[in-house]
Structure formats: structure tokens, C-alpha cells
Design an enzyme around this catalytic site. Structure first.
Site, PDB file in Angstrom:
ATOM      1  N   ALA A  66       1.079  -1.175   0.050  1.00  0.00           N
ATOM      2  CA  ALA A  66       0.110   0.017  -0.037  1.00  0.00           C
ATOM      3  C   ALA A  66       0.822   1.217  -0.029  1.00  0.00           C
ATOM      4  O   ALA A  66       2.099   1.234   0.577  1.00  0.00           O
ATOM      5  CB  ALA A  66      -0.958   0.101   1.343  1.00  0.00           C
ATOM      6  N   GLY A 111       0.646  -5.164   0.796  1.00  0.00           N
ATOM      7  CA  GLY A 111      -0.631  -5.266  -0.149  1.00  0.00           C
ATOM      8  C   GLY A 111      -0.177  -5.918  -1.351  1.00  0.00           C
ATOM      9  O   GLY A 111      -0.850  -6.563  -2.003  1.00  0.00           O
ATOM     10  N   GLU A 114      -0.683  -9.582  -0.726  1.00  0.00           N
ATOM     11  CA  GLU A 114      -1.726  -9.601  -0.440  1.00  0.00           C
ATOM     12  C   GLU A 114      -2.505  -9.740  -1.747  1.00  0.00           C
ATOM     13  O   GLU A 114      -3.476 -10.571  -1.838  1.00  0.00           O
ATOM     14  CB  GLU A 114      -2.333  -8.922   0.523  1.00  0.00           C
ATOM     15  CG  GLU A 114      -1.637  -8.788   1.933  1.00  0.00           C
ATOM     16  CD  GLU A 114      -1.940  -7.679   2.972  1.00  0.00           C
ATOM     17  OE1 GLU A 114      -1.748  -6.561   2.242  1.00  0.00           O
ATOM     18  OE2 GLU A 114      -2.682  -7.911   3.871  1.00  0.00           O
ATOM     19  N   GLU A 134       4.781  -5.171   7.280  1.00  0.00           N
ATOM     20  CA  GLU A 134       4.201  -3.928   7.861  1.00  0.00           C
ATOM     21  C   GLU A 134       4.475  -3.919   9.156  1.00  0.00           C
ATOM     22  O   GLU A 134       4.329  -2.584   9.716  1.00  0.00           O
ATOM     23  CB  GLU A 134       2.397  -4.532   7.935  1.00  0.00           C
ATOM     24  CG  GLU A 134       1.780  -4.278   6.443  1.00  0.00           C
ATOM     25  CD  GLU A 134       1.740  -5.794   6.135  1.00  0.00           C
ATOM     26  OE1 GLU A 134       2.663  -6.700   6.225  1.00  0.00           O
ATOM     27  OE2 GLU A 134       1.048  -5.745   4.767  1.00  0.00           O
TER      28      GLU A 134
END
Ligand code: CO8
Length: 260
Positions: A66, A111, A114, A134
Site C-alpha cells: 500500500a 499489499g 496480499e 508491515e
């Protein structure tokens, strides 16, 4: 919708979606998520699209996570909205009634991994690197990592990667079952296209049923999951493609599927 951050191409029944922010290593901000969501809806409704490839622009990164610059100052409620947008979008690819291949061409972090884990099949280039970093920035995975990583590689390994934030290379990702195949970078997209083209020519309804049974049966008790499989399999007998597939086998010829 006009796309600013993704490329969307359709050829021979295969949609190739390329996340195209190479300067930010294809990090996902809310605009990219919005475009990916629109593209997923397009893939679902466009009957000319039979299979999908997701990849990243450039030679360095699939998706480096992200967009940290967009997240840095978020309050919990705003973070929740950004998370929900990602979760909904990734799930659209996971349950799309057509096969989705991630062609992971470099970093797949946070992300990025993911998103790749929401695809049906992950092909990686030799330079790919995977991780859920993260924790290193005071966060935990928020787009499905705590759930899908554990389901794919087991709880012990998922905890190792999520709690320490380390990265693994493509070979290790292959060894633990996180990716299906590893190719030299220049062969990654051609191989992904070859696999997608193969699947695009298979009976579409059976593909949809297979994906449905796997996705929705996985978390059910075995007896209920078997019941789901029975329903999905029996529905295939209502298609022309099933009749043609079996007839062609018995007549010792190649089947001609119509996608019905
Ligand atoms: N977000 C924003 N920009 C990024 C990101 C990112 N995730 N990753 C890289 N970039 C940018 C860099 O800032 C840099 O920009 P600039 O040139 O303007 O300075 C450019 O991309 C190139 O990056 P580097 O110079 O850092 O390249 P290196 O080769 O040195 O390093 C790495 C590559 C290792 C990939 C490094 O960039 C890195 O560690 N990136 C961050 C990886 C990361 O932590 N990802 C996880 C983010 S969190 C997440 O994904 C949570 C998802 C769901 C939560 C939702 C909550 C609301």
C-alpha cells in the site's frame, strides 16, 4: 472509467492488467485500488474475457505494498475505509468466475503479496521477493495477509513472516507453496499468457464451478464441502461443453468447446 494507473489490455480472451506506477514501485493508493475494482468488474461482465493476468510495470516490482505516503497520516476510521476498499477489490479477483493469474515480476510486499494471494495462481520471476513487512512500520497486514498467508503456507510460517517482517526470495516462496512456478524475468509474462490462453480455451462454466467449489468449500466442514462439490459438479452436466467434452473423448477427437 479511464485508467491513470493501470493498463488494461484484452487479447485472445485474456485480460492483462498492469499496475503502472513504476516510480513508486507500483504501490497501491486509493486511486489504483479504485481502478483495480473497476477492472475486476469489467473482467466479470465482459464475456470476451475468459482469463485474467495481473502484473506490475517495470522489472523491479509487482507491487511494493500500500502507498505509505498516503497512509502515513490516516486516522483509524480513514484507515478502515482504505482497508475495506482493498479487501473488497482483492476479493473480487479471488471470487471472479474466471481464472486469475498473478505474474509477480519483482517485489510483492505487504499489499503486493496480499493482492497476489487473492489470485488463483502465482507465477514469479527469479528476482521476485515476497514479504509482509508491515510490522516494520508499526502496522499489521490489513488486506488479508494474516488470513490468506496462513491458509497458503501454514500458521507457523505466516507468523514468522508477519511477526518479523522479513523477505523471502522466489525460490523459497516456491518451496513453501506461496508461488506455483518461478521463471526467468523475460519468460514470466509469456508463460503467464501461455497458461491463461490454455485456460481461456477450457470449458468456462466448469472453470467457474471449480473455482467456486474450492473458494467456498475450503472453510466448510468436510461433509458440507463435499455437498458443495457435488452441486457444482452436477451443474456441469447441464452444459453443452460437458456433452461435447465427453463425446469428443469417446470419438477420439479434440473437443470444440463453445463456452456454454
Ligand atoms: N509506498 C509508497 N512509496 C513506495 C513504496 C510504498 N509501499 N515502496 C516504494 N516506494 C517508493 C519509494 O518511496 C521511492 O520513491 P522516491 O524515489 O520518490 O523516493 C521509490 O518507490 C523507490 O523505492 P526505494 O528507493 O525505496 O527502492 P529500493 O530498491 O531501495 O527499495 C523496497 C525497494 C525494499 C521495496 C523499499 O521501497 C520498501 O521497503 N518499500 C516499502 C515496502 C513496504 O513496507 N510495503 C508494505 C506497505 S504497508 C501495506 O502494504 C499494508 C497493506 C494494507 C494496509 C491498509 C491499511 C490502511
Amino acid at each position: 472509467m479511464e485508467y491513470k494507473h493501470i493498463l488494461f489490455e484484452v487479447a485472445d480472451g485474456v485480460a492483462t492488467i498492469t499496475i503502472n506506477r513504476p516510480k513508486a514501485l507500483n504501490a497501491l493508493n486509493s486511486e489504483v485500488i479504485g481502478e483495480l475494482k473497476d477492472a475486476a468488474a469489467r473482467c466479470k461482465t465482459d464475456e470476451a474475457i475468459k482469463a485474467v493476468i495481473l502484473t506490475g510495470a517495470g522489472e523491479k516490482s509487482f507491487v511494493a505494498g500500500a502507498d505509505i505516503s498516503q497512509m502515513a497520516e490516516l486516522r483509524p476510521q480513514q484507515a478502515m475505509e482504505f482497508m475495506e476498499a482493498g479487501i473488497e477489490t482483492f476479493r473480487m479477483y479471488e471470487v471472479l468466475p474466471k481464472p486469475v493469474i498473478a505474474a509477480v515480476n519483482g517485489f510483492a510486499l505487504g499489499g503486493g503479496v496480499e493482492l497476489a494471494m487473492s489470485c488463483d495462481i502465482r507465477l514469479a520471476s527469479e528476482n521476485a521477493r515476497f514479504g509482509q513487512p508491515e510490522i516494520l512500520i508499526g502496522l499489521i497486514p490489513g488486506w488479508g495477509g494474516t488470513q490468506r498467508l496462513a491458509r497458503l503456507v501454514g500458521m507457523g510460517r505466516a507468523k514468522e513472516y508477519i511477526l518479523a517482517g522479513g523477505q523471502i526470495d522466489a525460490r523459497r516462496a516456491y518451496e513453501i507453496g506461496l508461488v506455483n512456478q518461478v521463471y526467468p524475468l523475460d519468460q514470466l509474462l509469456p508463460e503467464a499468457k501461455k497458461l491463461a490462453a490454455k485456460m481461456a480455451n477450457l470449458p468456462g462454466f466448469a472453470l467457474k464451478m471449480a473455482k467456486h467449489a474450492i473458494n467456498y468449500g475450503y472453510d466448510l466442514a468436510l461433509d458440507n464441502a463435499m455437498r458443495l462439490e457435488t452441486e457444482c459438479c452436477s451443474q456441469c452436466f447441464s452444459t453443452d461443453d460437458q456433452k461435447e467434452g465427453m463425446k469428443a473423448f469417446l470419438e477420439k477427437r479434440k473437443p470444440v468447446f463453445k463456452g456454454k
